[in-house]
Design a protein around this motif. Sequence first.
Motif, PDB file in Angstrom:
ATOM      1  N   ARG A  43       7.824  18.837   1.185  1.00  0.00           N
ATOM      2  CA  ARG A  43       7.429  18.149  -0.050  1.00  0.00           C
ATOM      3  C   ARG A  43       6.603  16.918   0.299  1.00  0.00           C
ATOM      4  N   THR A  44       5.765  16.501  -0.645  1.00  0.00           N
ATOM      5  CA  THR A  44       4.963  15.302  -0.476  1.00  0.00           C
ATOM      6  C   THR A  44       5.614  14.168  -1.253  1.00  0.00           C
ATOM      7  N   VAL A  45       5.871  13.054  -0.563  1.00  0.00           N
ATOM      8  CA  VAL A  45       6.478  11.899  -1.202  1.00  0.00           C
ATOM      9  C   VAL A  45       5.603  10.684  -0.943  1.00  0.00           C
ATOM     10  N   GLU A  46       5.710   9.680  -1.827  1.00  0.00           N
ATOM     11  CA  GLU A  46       4.993   8.427  -1.650  1.00  0.00           C
ATOM     12  C   GLU A  46       5.941   7.383  -1.098  1.00  0.00           C
ATOM     13  N   VAL A  47       5.503   6.689  -0.058  1.00  0.00           N
ATOM     14  CA  VAL A  47       6.308   5.627   0.540  1.00  0.00           C
ATOM     15  C   VAL A  47       5.453   4.369   0.652  1.00  0.00           C
ATOM     16  N   ASP A  48       6.127   3.221   0.771  1.00  0.00           N
ATOM     17  CA  ASP A  48       5.403   1.966   0.935  1.00  0.00           C
ATOM     18  C   ASP A  48       4.989   1.794   2.395  1.00  0.00           C
ATOM     19  N   GLY A  49       4.233   0.746   2.681  1.00  0.00           N
ATOM     20  CA  GLY A  49       3.694   0.528   4.015  1.00  0.00           C
ATOM     21  C   GLY A  49       4.747   0.323   5.078  1.00  0.00           C
ATOM     22  N   GLN A 100      10.206  17.274   5.282  1.00  0.00           N
ATOM     23  CA  GLN A 100      11.005  18.465   5.045  1.00  0.00           C
ATOM     24  C   GLN A 100      12.348  18.037   4.488  1.00  0.00           C
ATOM     25  N   VAL A 101      12.709  18.644   3.347  1.00  0.00           N
ATOM     26  CA  VAL A 101      13.922  18.286   2.635  1.00  0.00           C
ATOM     27  C   VAL A 101      14.820  19.522   2.537  1.00  0.00           C
ATOM     28  N   PRO A 102      16.125  19.366   2.850  1.00  0.00           N
ATOM     29  CA  PRO A 102      17.017  20.521   2.680  1.00  0.00           C
ATOM     30  C   PRO A 102      17.275  20.785   1.194  1.00  0.00           C
ATOM     31  N   MET A 122       0.839  -1.171   0.000  1.00  0.00           N
ATOM     32  CA  MET A 122       0.000   0.000   0.000  1.00  0.00           C
ATOM     33  C   MET A 122       0.891   1.243   0.000  1.00  0.00           C
ATOM     34  N   LYS A 123       0.536   2.220  -0.784  1.00  0.00           N
ATOM     35  CA  LYS A 123       1.294   3.470  -0.876  1.00  0.00           C
ATOM     36  C   LYS A 123       0.668   4.522   0.024  1.00  0.00           C
ATOM     37  N   HIS A 124       1.530   5.319   0.670  1.00  0.00           N
ATOM     38  CA  HIS A 124       1.090   6.405   1.538  1.00  0.00           C
ATOM     39  C   HIS A 124       1.754   7.689   1.083  1.00  0.00           C
TER      40      HIS A 124
END
Length: 65
Positions: free
Chosen positions: A27-33, A8-10, A1-3
Amino acid sequence: MKHKVKVQVPVEKRGLFGIKKTVMETRTVEVDGKTYKKMQQEKKNRPYSIEEMMLYDEIFDEWDD
């Protein structure tokens, strides 16, 4: 499942007169479960910030008087 998670990224940007500086961008990133659960656990176990420590000190110091 992706979330979708906001992190916060420098990022290095050019400021006044072309001087480079590092700023934090959200930034918005997608990560796995699995990674999502790990990030939530780290967020839960993080140490208190200075502002939180000062707040708790104010709350509990009043009762000592």
